[in-house]
Design a protein around this motif. Sequence first.
Motif, mmCIF file in Angstrom:
data_model
loop_
_atom_site.group_PDB
_atom_site.id
_atom_site.type_symbol
_atom_site.label_atom_id
_atom_site.label_comp_id
_atom_site.label_asym_id
_atom_site.label_seq_id
_atom_site.Cartn_x
_atom_site.Cartn_y
_atom_site.Cartn_z
ATOM 1 N N GLY A 1 2.589 5.961 -3.123
ATOM 2 C CA GLY A 1 3.648 6.767 -3.727
ATOM 3 C C GLY A 1 3.693 6.693 -5.239
ATOM 4 O O GLY A 1 4.505 7.384 -5.866
ATOM 5 N N GLY A 2 2.843 5.858 -5.848
ATOM 6 C CA GLY A 2 2.826 5.737 -7.303
ATOM 7 C C GLY A 2 3.942 4.875 -7.854
ATOM 8 O O GLY A 2 4.246 4.948 -9.050
ATOM 9 N N HIS A 3 4.544 4.028 -7.025
ATOM 10 C CA HIS A 3 5.642 3.158 -7.462
ATOM 11 C C HIS A 3 5.057 1.783 -7.814
ATOM 12 O O HIS A 3 5.209 0.805 -7.070
ATOM 13 C CB HIS A 3 6.689 3.038 -6.355
ATOM 14 N N PHE A 4 4.413 1.694 -8.973
ATOM 15 C CA PHE A 4 3.634 0.495 -9.296
ATOM 16 C C PHE A 4 4.503 -0.683 -9.723
ATOM 17 O O PHE A 4 4.101 -1.834 -9.556
ATOM 18 C CB PHE A 4 2.596 0.830 -10.369
ATOM 19 N N CYS A 5 5.669 -0.428 -10.277
ATOM 20 C CA CYS A 5 6.562 -1.543 -10.607
ATOM 21 C C CYS A 5 7.032 -2.240 -9.335
ATOM 22 O O CYS A 5 7.069 -3.478 -9.260
ATOM 23 C CB CYS A 5 7.756 -1.038 -11.415
ATOM 24 N N ASP A 6 7.390 -1.448 -8.312
ATOM 25 C CA ASP A 6 7.777 -2.031 -7.025
ATOM 26 C C ASP A 6 6.586 -2.728 -6.372
ATOM 27 O O ASP A 6 6.746 -3.770 -5.716
ATOM 28 C CB ASP A 6 8.307 -0.941 -6.099
ATOM 29 N N ALA A 7 5.397 -2.158 -6.555
ATOM 30 C CA ALA A 7 4.200 -2.783 -6.007
ATOM 31 C C ALA A 7 3.955 -4.134 -6.665
ATOM 32 O O ALA A 7 3.586 -5.115 -5.994
ATOM 33 C CB ALA A 7 2.996 -1.866 -6.206
ATOM 34 N N ALA A 8 4.176 -4.213 -7.998
ATOM 35 C CA ALA A 8 3.992 -5.485 -8.711
ATOM 36 C C ALA A 8 4.979 -6.534 -8.200
ATOM 37 O O ALA A 8 4.622 -7.712 -8.019
ATOM 38 C CB ALA A 8 4.161 -5.265 -10.206
ATOM 39 N N GLU A 9 6.209 -6.125 -7.940
ATOM 40 C CA GLU A 9 7.203 -7.058 -7.401
ATOM 41 C C GLU A 9 6.780 -7.566 -6.025
ATOM 42 O O GLU A 9 6.990 -8.738 -5.687
ATOM 43 C CB GLU A 9 8.560 -6.369 -7.317
ATOM 44 N N MET B 1 5.354 -16.676 -1.737
ATOM 45 C CA MET B 1 5.362 -17.125 -0.339
ATOM 46 C C MET B 1 4.052 -17.810 0.040
ATOM 47 O O MET B 1 3.863 -18.210 1.189
ATOM 48 C CB MET B 1 5.605 -15.931 0.595
ATOM 49 N N GLY B 2 3.148 -17.930 -0.930
ATOM 50 C CA GLY B 2 1.868 -18.568 -0.652
ATOM 51 C C GLY B 2 0.866 -17.643 0.009
ATOM 52 O O GLY B 2 -0.123 -18.114 0.580
ATOM 53 N N LEU B 3 1.098 -16.343 -0.070
ATOM 54 C CA LEU B 3 0.202 -15.357 0.528
ATOM 55 C C LEU B 3 -0.675 -14.740 -0.548
ATOM 56 O O LEU B 3 -0.241 -14.558 -1.686
ATOM 57 C CB LEU B 3 1.008 -14.257 1.231
ATOM 58 N N CYS B 4 -1.888 -14.418 -0.187
ATOM 59 C CA CYS B 4 -2.845 -13.865 -1.151
ATOM 60 C C CYS B 4 -3.068 -12.382 -0.867
ATOM 61 O O CYS B 4 -3.656 -12.029 0.167
ATOM 62 C CB CYS B 4 -4.171 -14.622 -1.069
ATOM 63 N N PRO B 5 -2.609 -11.496 -1.756
ATOM 64 C CA PRO B 5 -2.861 -10.058 -1.554
ATOM 65 C C PRO B 5 -4.361 -9.771 -1.592
ATOM 66 O O PRO B 5 -5.126 -10.460 -2.272
ATOM 67 C CB PRO B 5 -2.137 -9.401 -2.730
ATOM 68 N N ASP B 6 -4.769 -8.744 -0.875
ATOM 69 C CA ASP B 6 -6.179 -8.366 -0.864
ATOM 70 C C ASP B 6 -6.622 -7.914 -2.250
ATOM 71 O O ASP B 6 -5.833 -7.384 -3.043
ATOM 72 C CB ASP B 6 -6.416 -7.241 0.147
ATOM 73 N N PHE B 7 -7.914 -8.117 -2.530
ATOM 74 C CA PHE B 7 -8.445 -7.812 -3.861
ATOM 75 C C PHE B 7 -8.233 -6.348 -4.241
ATOM 76 O O PHE B 7 -7.803 -6.034 -5.351
ATOM 77 C CB PHE B 7 -9.939 -8.150 -3.911
ATOM 78 N N LEU B 8 -8.540 -5.428 -3.322
ATOM 79 C CA LEU B 8 -8.408 -4.008 -3.642
ATOM 80 C C LEU B 8 -6.960 -3.636 -3.935
ATOM 81 O O LEU B 8 -6.685 -2.793 -4.799
ATOM 82 C CB LEU B 8 -8.955 -3.159 -2.491
ATOM 83 N N ASP B 9 -6.029 -4.259 -3.217
ATOM 84 C CA ASP B 9 -4.611 -3.990 -3.474
ATOM 85 C C ASP B 9 -4.219 -4.481 -4.865
ATOM 86 O O ASP B 9 -3.519 -3.781 -5.613
ATOM 87 C CB ASP B 9 -3.747 -4.666 -2.410
ATOM 88 N N ARG B 10 -4.657 -5.693 -5.235
ATOM 89 C CA ARG B 10 -4.337 -6.234 -6.564
ATOM 90 C C ARG B 10 -4.922 -5.350 -7.656
ATOM 91 O O ARG B 10 -4.254 -5.032 -8.651
ATOM 92 C CB ARG B 10 -4.896 -7.654 -6.703
ATOM 93 N N ALA B 11 -6.171 -4.938 -7.457
ATOM 94 C CA ALA B 11 -6.840 -4.113 -8.469
ATOM 95 C C ALA B 11 -6.141 -2.765 -8.623
ATOM 96 O O ALA B 11 -5.993 -2.250 -9.744
ATOM 97 C CB ALA B 11 -8.302 -3.913 -8.077
ATOM 98 N N ALA B 12 -5.687 -2.185 -7.500
ATOM 99 C CA ALA B 12 -5.014 -0.883 -7.563
ATOM 100 C C ALA B 12 -3.700 -0.987 -8.330
ATOM 101 O O ALA B 12 -3.348 -0.092 -9.116
ATOM 102 C CB ALA B 12 -4.771 -0.362 -6.151
ATOM 103 N N VAL B 13 -2.965 -2.086 -8.131
ATOM 104 C CA VAL B 13 -1.690 -2.259 -8.837
ATOM 105 C C VAL B 13 -1.932 -2.431 -10.334
ATOM 106 O O VAL B 13 -1.250 -1.810 -11.169
ATOM 107 C CB VAL B 13 -0.921 -3.466 -8.266
ATOM 108 N N LEU B 14 -2.904 -3.262 -10.704
ATOM 109 C CA LEU B 14 -3.206 -3.470 -12.121
ATOM 110 C C LEU B 14 -3.648 -2.171 -12.795
ATOM 111 O O LEU B 14 -3.238 -1.864 -13.914
ATOM 112 C CB LEU B 14 -4.293 -4.539 -12.274
ATOM 113 N N ARG C 1 0.826 -1.215 0.000
ATOM 114 C CA ARG C 1 0.000 0.000 0.000
ATOM 115 C C ARG C 1 0.855 1.257 0.000
ATOM 116 O O ARG C 1 0.462 2.288 -0.548
ATOM 117 C CB ARG C 1 -0.935 -0.023 1.204
ATOM 118 N N GLY C 2 2.028 1.168 0.636
ATOM 119 C CA GLY C 2 2.936 2.311 0.590
ATOM 120 C C GLY C 2 3.414 2.587 -0.822
ATOM 121 O O GLY C 2 3.445 3.752 -1.266
ATOM 122 N N TYR C 3 3.770 1.529 -1.542
ATOM 123 C CA TYR C 3 4.185 1.698 -2.940
ATOM 124 C C TYR C 3 3.046 2.267 -3.782
ATOM 125 O O TYR C 3 3.252 3.133 -4.641
ATOM 126 C CB TYR C 3 4.635 0.359 -3.524
#
Length: 550
Positions: A472-480, A488-501, A467-469
Motif C-alpha cells: 500500500g506504500g505505507h512505509f512509515c507503518d512498515a518501518a514501525e 520481539m526478537g524476530l528477524c524480518p526477511d531480507f527482501l522485506d527489509r530492503a523494500a522498506v529501506l 508486506r501489506g504496508y
Amino acid sequence: MAGSLTNSGLNYHFAPRRYRFLVPRFRMDLDIKSCSRVSSRICRIRNPTSVFANRVNVREFRYFKSVELDRFVTSDDENEMSEGFFEAIEELERMAREPSDVLEEMNDRLTARELQLVLVYFSQEGRDSWCALEVFEWLRKENRVDKETMELMVSIMCGWVKKLIDRGNEVGEVVDLLVDMDCVGLKPSFSMIEKVISLYWEMGERDGAVLFVKEVLRRGIAYSDDDGQGKKGGPTGYLAWKMMDIQERTCNSSFANPTTTTSQVVMSGGIFVLRLTAVVLVLLPEVSPNEFEEEGNYRDAVKLVVRFRESGLKPEVYSYLIAMTAVVKELNEFAKALRKLKGFTKAGSIIELDLENVGLIEEYQSDLLADGVRMSNWVIEEGGSSLYGVVYERLLAMYICAGRGLQAERQLWEMKLMGKEADQNLYDIVLAICASQKEVVAIARLLTRMEVTSLLSKKKTLSWLLRGYIKGGHFCDAAETVEKMLNMGLCPDFLDRAAVLQGLRKRIQQSGNVETYLNLCKNLSNASLIGPCLVYLYIKKYKLWVVKMV
C-alpha cells in the motif's frame, strides 16, 4: 401393464396397450421372413424347421455400435438358447398379452441369461423397445435383477439416449425416456441426468444441454442431490461445473509484446476497450475471442444459474454455491490479469489507464461481487442455517480475490460465530489486505489473535502485515512493524527489509524527513542485520552537506 407406477416421486400412467415411442422402428439390413418361429426371421437362419440347429445369432441383437454388449452376451449363448426362449420372443412379439403375463407363465422355462437376451433382443433398432422396459420391470418385481442385468439395462438406456441426441430429437423425448426408466425401477449407480448432460456436452450440443436442464427443472423431475460419494449436486450445478471446467482448460491467456494500436483486452470473460493514445497492451488468448465465447467461462456459469432462477425455475440450492465458486474463480483470474497489466504499466510499456477504463474495471468487479452476494442470499433463503458457514467461506474467498479488506474481515467473524474457524493463513491474508488499505481499526482487531500464538506464528503474521504496508506504500507503518519485530526478537526477511529501506529513501527525496529512515537503519544495525553506514544529506537552502554515521 395398466395402472400407475410411482418411483422417486414420479407418477406415470401406463395404458393397456404398448406404444413404440422410445425408439422408432427402422428398416434393418436383415432379411425378414414370414415364418412361425422368431429364430427363422433373421436371414442367417435358413432352415425354419430346425430351431435348435439354427439359433439366433446373438450379435444381431445389438442396438447401437456404441453400446458395448460383449461383456453381457457371448458367442456361447448362441448354443444355450432353449425352446422356451424362442417361444417367449414369439409371444412377446405378437403383443396379444401383457409381457408380464407371458413371462409369468414361462418363468420356470427361462434362465437368467435368456432373460438378459430378451432384453437385448428388444433393445435392437426396429424392435419394440417399450417391451424391453416392461420385461425389466417384471424382472425387478420378481427380484431377478442382479448386478449384471442392471448394468446391461443401463448400457441399453445410455445407447438409446445417445441415439436420440445423435438424431437431434427434442429434449422432451430424452426427458420422457428418463421418466420411463425411473418408472420401471431402473436405478443406476450414477446420476442418469448428469450422464445425459455429459453426452450433450461431449457431442458439442451445449445448447441442447441447457435446454435439457431447463426441461428437467420445468417438469420437476426428481434427481438425487448426492452422487454416492458424499458430494451434493444436481442438474443445474453439474452443468455449471461443465462450463467452469471448459474455462479452466481453454482460458490460459498469454501476454504478447506491446503494440501501438488500440485493441481489446480480454480478461477471463470481461472485455474492456482500452482507448489509449500511446502504446497499449494486447492480451492475446490462446484461442480466438469467438472460440473463447463458444467454449464458455466462469461468468457464463453464473449467468446460467441466475437466468434459470429469474425465469421461474427452481435450481437446486447447491447450484448457488457452485455459482459462488465460479464468481471466486472469475475474480481470481481477473485479479491476475490486472496484476500483469499493472506490471506492464510499471515497466513503462504502456501508459496508465485513464479514468474511463479504471471505471470499467471497477464496475466489472462490482458486478461480480453483486452476483456472488445475490447467490449467497438465495442459499440462505432456501438452504437454511446449516449452509451459513459454507456461504461465509465463499464470500470470504470472493472479497479476498477482490481485495476488499473490511468485507473479508467481516466474513471471518461471521464464520467464527457459526463455529467454523477459518485457517490462520486466511486471517493473515485479510490482515495484509487491510494493511495495504490502512484500515487501522480492522488491523487492531485482527492482531488480537497474535497474542496467544507461538513465536513462529507471530513472525508469520507480522510478515504479512509488513508486506501489506509495503504494497500500500505505507512505509512509515512498515518501518514501525520492522522495529516491532526486532523488539520481539524476530528477524524480518531480507527482501522485506530492503523494500522498506528503499521506500523510505524515496520518501526522503520527496519530503526531506530522514528521522524514520535513520531510526530504522540504527535498529537494523544494532540487530547486526546491516553494517554501519554513512548517510549523506544535502540541504539545498544552505548549500550544506551533512554526513552522519549510523
